[in-house]
Write an enzyme that holds these catalytic residues in place. Structure first.
Site, PDB file in Angstrom:
ATOM      1  N   ASP A  13       0.854  -1.179   0.000  1.00  0.00           N
ATOM      2  CA  ASP A  13       0.000   0.000   0.000  1.00  0.00           C
ATOM      3  C   ASP A  13       0.893   1.233   0.000  1.00  0.00           C
ATOM      4  OD1 ASP A  13      -2.467   1.393   0.157  1.00  0.00           O
ATOM      5  OD2 ASP A  13      -2.201   1.661   2.307  1.00  0.00           O
ATOM      6  N   ASP A  15      -0.242   5.003   1.045  1.00  0.00           N
ATOM      7  CA  ASP A  15      -0.468   5.882   2.194  1.00  0.00           C
ATOM      8  C   ASP A  15      -0.421   5.073   3.490  1.00  0.00           C
ATOM      9  OD1 ASP A  15      -1.002   8.467   0.890  1.00  0.00           O
ATOM     10  OD2 ASP A  15      -2.716   7.430   0.035  1.00  0.00           O
ATOM     11  N   ASP A 209      -1.191  -0.923   6.085  1.00  0.00           N
ATOM     12  CA  ASP A 209      -1.342  -0.327   7.414  1.00  0.00           C
ATOM     13  C   ASP A 209      -2.751  -0.496   7.954  1.00  0.00           C
ATOM     14  OD1 ASP A 209      -2.335   1.607   5.453  1.00  0.00           O
ATOM     15  OD2 ASP A 209      -2.539   2.960   7.158  1.00  0.00           O
TER      16      ASP A 209
END
Length: 259
Positions: A13, A15, A209
């Site tokens: 990922d 961000d 995250d």
């Protein structure tokens, strides 16, 4: 528990893993550099459908992160791939930005508000009442409802913003029709990404995250999953979920030596 095969390809990922509020997370540059040097297939993923891979490449370059255009995979690209498989050469009424409209143009879709095959909802900073009303009427008229991603809010320097999932809920309430979400946590986004780089889930890993999108999608696609704690999910929240990542690490810096 069977031992996993060594990781031969990586999906990560963007961000919360590589960048946070426009600033690279320590270790991100070293991780990407080692990936490029290793020659292993990799993709940087984002559920944000606003930007094209070329736009994202330029933004990351300004931050000092070198990610080739072909190594960027967005929910807009996953949506376009899905529609191209489902109904090649179709038509769509689109609410979204250049990332989505360009992806649909590139697969030969006609963008129209006249009896489209699909209504496709993506991310934009300018959702209009007029566009949403048109979407509702087209869906009620028989157009199929597709969304790039289910994220209900998005980040900004001023605080959370309503995102695609929130607007989709409004349209669903008005039409009674649930959309098909192409982006994470749909493992479709992972599988189409893996296919794009010629990788296999059995020897691939997903870094994220968020437990509810990144880890879930990676797990359901059959990959190893790494949760980093530099984004939205806190350590104490991991146990709140009925599934677990393969490994939890503090940040992307802890994965450089695993490549």
């Amino acid at each position: 528990m069977a031992e996993r095969k060594p990781v031969a390809s990586w999906l990560t990922d963007m961000d919360g893993v590589l960048i946070h509020e426009g600033v690279p997370i320590p270790g991100a540059e070293a991780f990407l550099k080692k990936l490029r040097e290793s020659g292993k297939p990799f993709l940087v993923l984002t559920n944000n459908s606003i930007y094209t891979p070329r736009d994202l490449h330029a933004r990351l370059t300004r931050m000092g992160l070198d990610v080739p255009i072909d190594n960027i995979w967005t929910s807009a690209l996953a949506t376009a791939k899905f529609l191209d498989d489902q109904r090649p050469g179709g038509s769509a009424y689109v609410i979204g930005e250049a990332g989505l409209t360009t992806a649909l143009h590139d697969i030969g879709y006609i963008l129209t508000d006249h009896e489209p095959d699909y209504v496709v909802l993506g991310e934009t900073r300018t959702y209009s009442f007029e566009a949403m009303t048109k979407a509702v009427r087209l869906i009620n008229g028989g157009a199929r409802f597709i969304c790039t991603n289910p994220d209900e809010t998005g980040p900004s320097t001023e605080g959370p913003l309503p995102a695609t999932g929130a607007v989709a809920a409004l349209i669903t309430k008005a039409t009674g029709k649930q959309p098909y979400f192409a982006g994470k946590p749909n493992p479709l986004m992972m599988r189409t990404g893996l296919n794009a780089i010629g990788a296999h889930s059995e020897t691939s890993a997903m870094i994220g995250d968020r437990m509810d999108t990144d880890v879930l999608a990676g797990m359901e696609a059959g990959m190893q999953t790494f949760l980093v704690l530099t984004g939205l999910t806190r350590p104490e929240q991991v146990e709140d979920f009925p599934y677990r990542p393969s490994t939890v690490v503090d940040s992307i810096a802890d994965l450089v030596d695993r490549i």
